[in-house]
Design an enzyme around this catalytic site. Structure first.
Site, mmCIF file in Angstrom:
data_model
loop_
_atom_site.group_PDB
_atom_site.id
_atom_site.type_symbol
_atom_site.label_atom_id
_atom_site.label_comp_id
_atom_site.label_asym_id
_atom_site.label_seq_id
_atom_site.Cartn_x
_atom_site.Cartn_y
_atom_site.Cartn_z
ATOM 1 N N LEU A 29 9.944 3.123 0.767
ATOM 2 C CA LEU A 29 8.780 2.804 1.594
ATOM 3 C C LEU A 29 8.401 1.343 1.354
ATOM 4 C CD1 LEU A 29 6.428 5.916 1.115
ATOM 5 C CD2 LEU A 29 7.927 5.409 3.056
ATOM 6 N N ASP A 30 7.818 0.711 2.392
ATOM 7 C CA ASP A 30 7.329 -0.654 2.254
ATOM 8 C C ASP A 30 6.183 -0.696 1.250
ATOM 9 O OD1 ASP A 30 9.113 -1.263 4.265
ATOM 10 O OD2 ASP A 30 7.602 -1.165 5.844
ATOM 11 N N ILE A 31 5.861 -1.882 0.772
ATOM 12 C CA ILE A 31 4.827 -2.034 -0.242
ATOM 13 C C ILE A 31 3.468 -1.537 0.230
ATOM 14 C CG2 ILE A 31 4.317 -4.438 0.443
ATOM 15 C CD1 ILE A 31 3.842 -5.024 -2.556
ATOM 16 N N HIS B 276 12.153 -1.310 8.413
ATOM 17 C CA HIS B 276 10.813 -1.327 9.016
ATOM 18 C C HIS B 276 10.794 -0.578 10.351
ATOM 19 C CE1 HIS B 276 9.415 -3.908 5.901
ATOM 20 N NE2 HIS B 276 9.893 -5.027 6.370
#
Length: 236
Positions: free
Chosen positions: A107-109, A190
């Site tokens: 997962l993205d930050i 993304h």
């Protein structure tokens, strides 16, 4: 030259396969209570290779098996083993040898929610491999109202910027003017944010609720984790 077998420090091995802490394991080793391959050693750093028999007071210990956890990821953490600028999801774990674990689907930050952590490479490959098309469900908050055609476009697949192929068919359930559940079968870079960008919208919040049949436990606070059940492990 042939590769050497992977090794683990003896005190870490004991802490992994027993209920002893690292300090307790060291005391047992120094007291001569531990044998590796039928040879007593008093060195806590003695390297235990894969396949070595380790015994405690004459009783054979089982080798460490694969581990599987679900984590409720908070924002501000990255799904990596190490990062020079940010904390990683492994920093949230109170486990021995956390560096041996990895995220099965990152997962993205700034994205929150379900992260699966394991040291079983084949198991995580079944989740992340494009050929397996494992469904992931996200709760999405958006900057603008959802276009009436977005559900249809996502079901057909959309072209993302700089990608030559449409996304695989996705399922969008609109919950409100700017909130939806999105289920996708792949994990492009993304992807969720880029899919909505292709529709002229922007993702404000993104929370992963499920991977395949594994649902994020409602009882897990942000930053908390638990082992997966056998049913959850076998569902992959």
């Amino acid at each position: 030259m042939p590769k050497s077998a992977p090794t683990m420090r003896l005190d870490r091995y004991l802490a992994t396969v027993t209920d002893y802490s690292r300090s307790e394991a060291k005391r047992l080793i120094k007291a001569g209570e531990i044998a590796v391959a039928d040879r007593v050693t008093t060195d806590p750093g003695y390297p235990v290779a894969d396949g070595d028999d380790v015994s405690l007071q004459g009783h054979l210990l089982r080798p460490p098996g694969p581990r599987y956890f679900m984590l409720n990821k908070p924002p501000g953490y990255v799904c990596a083993a190490k990062d020079r600028r940010h904390l990683t999801v492994l920093d949230l774990l109170d486990e021995d040898n956390p560096e041996r674990l990895h995220a099965a689907g990152r997962l993205d930050i700034d994205t929150t929610g379900l992260v699966l952590l394991t040291d079983d490479g084949q198991w995580s490959h079944a989740i992340t491999s494009p050929q397996r098309q494992c469904w992931k469900r996200y709760r999405v908050g958006l900057a603008e109202d959802i276009n009436d055609k977005t559900v249809e476009h996502f079901a057909r697949g959309v072209f993302l910027k700089d990608d030559k192929a449409r996304t695989l068919p996705a399922e969008l359930e609109v919950l409100g003017p700017r909130e939806a559940l999105l289920s996708i079968q792949e994990g492009r870079y993304h992807q969720v944010k880029r899919m909505f960008a292709a529709e002229g919208n922007a993702v404000v919040t993104l929370h992963r609720e499920a991977i395949g049949a594994i649902e994020l436990d409602d009882d897990l606070d942000e930053g908390a984790y638990r082992p997966l059940t056998k049913e959850e492990i076998d569902s992959v």
